[in-house]
Design a protein around this motif. Structure first.
Motif, PDB file in Angstrom:
ATOM      1  N   THR A  26       8.600 124.214 -13.743  1.00  0.00           N
ATOM      2  CA  THR A  26       9.024 123.657 -15.097  1.00  0.00           C
ATOM      3  C   THR A  26       7.802 124.062 -15.886  1.00  0.00           C
ATOM      4  O   THR A  26       6.665 123.606 -15.622  1.00  0.00           O
ATOM      5  CB  THR A  26       9.324 122.304 -15.095  1.00  0.00           C
ATOM      6  OG1 THR A  26      10.345 121.911 -14.099  1.00  0.00           O
ATOM      7  CG2 THR A  26       9.720 121.773 -16.453  1.00  0.00           C
ATOM      8  N   LEU A  27       7.972 124.708 -17.079  1.00  0.00           N
ATOM      9  CA  LEU A  27       6.906 124.843 -17.919  1.00  0.00           C
ATOM     10  C   LEU A  27       6.838 124.211 -19.375  1.00  0.00           C
ATOM     11  O   LEU A  27       8.121 124.133 -19.709  1.00  0.00           O
ATOM     12  CB  LEU A  27       7.002 126.513 -18.110  1.00  0.00           C
ATOM     13  CG  LEU A  27       6.417 127.624 -17.140  1.00  0.00           C
ATOM     14  CD1 LEU A  27       7.106 127.580 -15.816  1.00  0.00           C
ATOM     15  CD2 LEU A  27       6.556 128.861 -17.939  1.00  0.00           C
ATOM     16  N   PRO A  28       5.993 123.668 -19.509  1.00  0.00           N
ATOM     17  CA  PRO A  28       5.960 122.824 -20.963  1.00  0.00           C
ATOM     18  C   PRO A  28       6.267 123.756 -22.054  1.00  0.00           C
ATOM     19  O   PRO A  28       5.840 124.914 -22.067  1.00  0.00           O
ATOM     20  CB  PRO A  28       4.633 122.213 -20.957  1.00  0.00           C
ATOM     21  CG  PRO A  28       3.847 123.167 -20.225  1.00  0.00           C
ATOM     22  CD  PRO A  28       4.515 123.703 -19.180  1.00  0.00           C
ATOM     23  N   ASP A  29       6.682 123.385 -23.158  1.00  0.00           N
ATOM     24  CA  ASP A  29       6.948 124.013 -24.465  1.00  0.00           C
ATOM     25  C   ASP A  29       5.512 124.211 -24.873  1.00  0.00           C
ATOM     26  O   ASP A  29       5.526 125.374 -25.904  1.00  0.00           O
ATOM     27  CB  ASP A  29       7.841 123.053 -25.607  1.00  0.00           C
ATOM     28  CG  ASP A  29       9.032 122.916 -24.904  1.00  0.00           C
ATOM     29  OD1 ASP A  29       9.552 123.615 -24.101  1.00  0.00           O
ATOM     30  OD2 ASP A  29       9.880 121.841 -25.255  1.00  0.00           O
ATOM     31  N   GLN A  30       4.523 123.365 -24.857  1.00  0.00           N
ATOM     32  CA  GLN A  30       3.309 123.885 -25.542  1.00  0.00           C
ATOM     33  C   GLN A  30       2.150 123.563 -24.361  1.00  0.00           C
ATOM     34  O   GLN A  30       2.396 122.555 -23.661  1.00  0.00           O
ATOM     35  CB  GLN A  30       2.962 123.341 -26.787  1.00  0.00           C
ATOM     36  CG  GLN A  30       3.217 121.639 -26.489  1.00  0.00           C
ATOM     37  CD  GLN A  30       2.833 120.995 -28.133  1.00  0.00           C
ATOM     38  OE1 GLN A  30       2.607 121.659 -28.948  1.00  0.00           O
ATOM     39  NE2 GLN A  30       3.048 119.897 -27.853  1.00  0.00           N
ATOM     40  N   PRO A  31       0.957 123.993 -24.491  1.00  0.00           N
ATOM     41  CA  PRO A  31       0.022 123.632 -23.605  1.00  0.00           C
ATOM     42  C   PRO A  31      -0.420 122.021 -23.748  1.00  0.00           C
ATOM     43  O   PRO A  31      -0.235 121.414 -25.012  1.00  0.00           O
ATOM     44  CB  PRO A  31      -1.355 124.165 -24.025  1.00  0.00           C
ATOM     45  CG  PRO A  31      -0.941 125.391 -24.970  1.00  0.00           C
ATOM     46  CD  PRO A  31       0.530 125.089 -25.587  1.00  0.00           C
ATOM     47  N   GLN A  32      -0.285 121.457 -22.619  1.00  0.00           N
ATOM     48  CA  GLN A  32      -0.620 120.051 -22.856  1.00  0.00           C
ATOM     49  C   GLN A  32      -1.633 119.509 -21.530  1.00  0.00           C
ATOM     50  O   GLN A  32      -1.871 120.473 -20.634  1.00  0.00           O
ATOM     51  CB  GLN A  32       0.721 119.159 -22.604  1.00  0.00           C
ATOM     52  CG  GLN A  32       1.425 119.297 -21.208  1.00  0.00           C
ATOM     53  CD  GLN A  32       2.625 118.606 -21.039  1.00  0.00           C
ATOM     54  OE1 GLN A  32       3.097 118.099 -22.132  1.00  0.00           O
ATOM     55  NE2 GLN A  32       3.155 118.329 -19.850  1.00  0.00           N
ATOM     56  N   LEU A  33      -2.154 118.358 -21.845  1.00  0.00           N
ATOM     57  CA  LEU A  33      -3.229 118.060 -20.941  1.00  0.00           C
ATOM     58  C   LEU A  33      -2.996 116.413 -20.390  1.00  0.00           C
ATOM     59  O   LEU A  33      -2.435 115.591 -20.948  1.00  0.00           O
ATOM     60  CB  LEU A  33      -4.630 117.865 -21.627  1.00  0.00           C
ATOM     61  CG  LEU A  33      -6.134 117.874 -21.103  1.00  0.00           C
ATOM     62  CD1 LEU A  33      -6.212 119.354 -20.403  1.00  0.00           C
ATOM     63  CD2 LEU A  33      -7.021 117.607 -22.111  1.00  0.00           C
ATOM     64  N   SER A  34      -3.168 116.300 -19.043  1.00  0.00           N
ATOM     65  CA  SER A  34      -3.123 114.986 -18.263  1.00  0.00           C
ATOM     66  C   SER A  34      -4.536 114.332 -18.377  1.00  0.00           C
ATOM     67  O   SER A  34      -5.262 115.252 -17.767  1.00  0.00           O
ATOM     68  CB  SER A  34      -2.462 115.152 -17.027  1.00  0.00           C
ATOM     69  OG  SER A  34      -1.071 115.503 -17.231  1.00  0.00           O
ATOM     70  N   SER A  35      -4.879 113.283 -18.590  1.00  0.00           N
ATOM     71  CA  SER A  35      -5.880 112.491 -18.282  1.00  0.00           C
ATOM     72  C   SER A  35      -5.594 111.452 -17.170  1.00  0.00           C
ATOM     73  O   SER A  35      -4.786 110.540 -17.411  1.00  0.00           O
ATOM     74  CB  SER A  35      -6.566 111.749 -19.391  1.00  0.00           C
ATOM     75  OG  SER A  35      -6.745 112.928 -20.671  1.00  0.00           O
ATOM     76  N   VAL A  36      -6.403 111.435 -16.065  1.00  0.00           N
ATOM     77  CA  VAL A  36      -5.977 110.452 -15.067  1.00  0.00           C
ATOM     78  C   VAL A  36      -7.233 109.590 -14.797  1.00  0.00           C
ATOM     79  O   VAL A  36      -8.365 110.185 -14.594  1.00  0.00           O
ATOM     80  CB  VAL A  36      -5.812 111.324 -13.904  1.00  0.00           C
ATOM     81  CG1 VAL A  36      -5.330 110.448 -12.530  1.00  0.00           C
ATOM     82  CG2 VAL A  36      -4.764 112.555 -14.102  1.00  0.00           C
ATOM     83  N   SER A  37      -7.022 108.377 -14.596  1.00  0.00           N
ATOM     84  CA  SER A  37      -7.847 107.527 -14.316  1.00  0.00           C
ATOM     85  C   SER A  37      -7.469 106.186 -13.643  1.00  0.00           C
ATOM     86  O   SER A  37      -6.283 106.126 -13.367  1.00  0.00           O
ATOM     87  CB  SER A  37      -8.721 106.960 -15.619  1.00  0.00           C
ATOM     88  OG  SER A  37      -7.877 106.322 -16.650  1.00  0.00           O
ATOM     89  N   ASP A  38      -8.197 105.156 -13.699  1.00  0.00           N
ATOM     90  CA  ASP A  38      -7.843 103.841 -13.047  1.00  0.00           C
ATOM     91  C   ASP A  38      -6.608 103.342 -14.074  1.00  0.00           C
ATOM     92  O   ASP A  38      -5.785 102.745 -13.287  1.00  0.00           O
ATOM     93  CB  ASP A  38      -8.924 102.656 -13.080  1.00  0.00           C
ATOM     94  CG  ASP A  38      -9.626 103.098 -12.037  1.00  0.00           C
ATOM     95  OD1 ASP A  38      -9.593 103.643 -10.978  1.00  0.00           O
ATOM     96  OD2 ASP A  38     -10.764 102.431 -12.066  1.00  0.00           O
ATOM     97  N   ASP A  39      -6.633 103.622 -15.089  1.00  0.00           N
ATOM     98  CA  ASP A  39      -5.449 103.157 -15.990  1.00  0.00           C
ATOM     99  C   ASP A  39      -4.220 103.734 -16.065  1.00  0.00           C
ATOM    100  O   ASP A  39      -3.077 103.638 -16.556  1.00  0.00           O
ATOM    101  CB  ASP A  39      -5.797 103.195 -17.520  1.00  0.00           C
ATOM    102  CG  ASP A  39      -7.124 102.395 -17.921  1.00  0.00           C
ATOM    103  OD1 ASP A  39      -7.079 101.478 -17.131  1.00  0.00           O
ATOM    104  OD2 ASP A  39      -7.786 102.773 -18.643  1.00  0.00           O
TER     105      ASP A  39
END
Length: 284
Positions: A26-39
């Motif tokens: 599956t390809l996103p419609d635009q570049p996107q970013l995931s931010s992963v932390s304790d939250d």
């Protein structure tokens, strides 16, 4: 009847191949970013911003890991990653697959992670991944479509505050691989160079450049020469090589002092890791 069957078989095969591709990727419609932390995981459309980020370096030192981790397909990847990041302030990973195991590792080890969601395969996003103890000031996703495979390769542009009041710009890249010629390769690099040309402070550009030919090496160096970067040389150089004998992974820098660099062996991926230690330049 036989002619119709001969025509139908390749058409059916093509339909099955396309359906299988769409079911897996599956390809996103635009570049996107995931931010992963304790939250948890936070999605951002292309860029993540935090003007209150803490300094990246530790008393003027920046220990860097650069490693293509091969989608964590080999055993003991987590043990090796823990060992390699033990003294690191910054880790730049390529071919990271955001599986539940990787999310658990990030949380357990106390990292903050930014990943470019280049595509999703079997419900896990894949792309380059930055690991730091705190957030960046800015992190932006860039993708370039592989012309043959039709899957994006990714890059992450990020900036981090430093203890001397300066700001470090970092590019983590997994370069386009399967192409005829260097048009897409140059386009991907040029977009990142254009971003870096606006930055006046220190720079690190690193990752898997897929620099398996002399023409690709020439394009890579020509593009990065505009930034006045130096390439890291290694006391121990076991960087993964293509059959041409050319290394695929590189680290370039500007405005920092190189202390040590090595590329040791590892069987936890199909690429060997790179470990580099920098220190900030003294202020006048």
């Amino acid at each position: 009847m036989k002619k119709k069957l001969l025509v139908a078989i390749p058409l059916l095969s093509a339909v099955i191949a396309v359906a299988g591709y769409q079911a897996i990727f599956t390809l996103p419609d635009q570049p996107q970013l995931s931010s992963v932390s304790d939250d948890g995981v936070v999605l951002s459309p292309q860029c993540y911003v935090n003007p209150r980020a803490k300094v990246l370096d530790k008393q003027g030192s920046i220990n860097l890991l650069v490693w293509n981790i091969y989608k964590q397909n080999r055993s003991q990847w987590d043990v090796e990653l823990t060992r390699l990041t033990d003294e690191a302030q910054l880790a730049l990973l390529q071919e990271a697959s955001m599986t539940s195991e990787l999310k658990q590792w990030i949380k357990r080890e106390g990292w903050f992670a930014n990943q470019v969601d280049a595509f999703k395969a079997f419900d896990a996003t894949a792309g380059v991944l930055n690991l730091t103890q705190d957030t960046p000031n800015l992190a932006c996703a860039f993708v370039e479509l592989e012309p043959w495979l039709r899957l994006p390769k990714s890059a992450l542009y990020a900036t981090y505050p430093l203890s001397d009041g300066d700001e470090l710009a970092v590019v983590n890249i997994h370069a386009v691989n399967f192409t005829y010629g260097t048009e897409e390769y140059l386009r991907q690099l040029s977009r990142l160079v254009d971003e870096l040309l606006e930055h006046q402070g220190p720079i690190i550009v690193a990752g898997d450049f897929n620099s398996w030919s002399e023409s690709r090496l020439a394009v890579m160096k020509q593009a990065l020469d505009k930034l006045g970067l130096h390439e890291v040389t290694y006391q121990e150089d076991h960087r993964t090589q293509f059959i041409t004998g050319l290394p695929l992974d590189h680290v370039f820098y500007r405005g920092l002092r190189l202390k040590t660099a090595e590329a040791p062996f590892s069987d936890a991926s199909d690429h060997n890791p790179i470990l580099v230690s920098f220190e900030l330049l003294p202020t006048n």
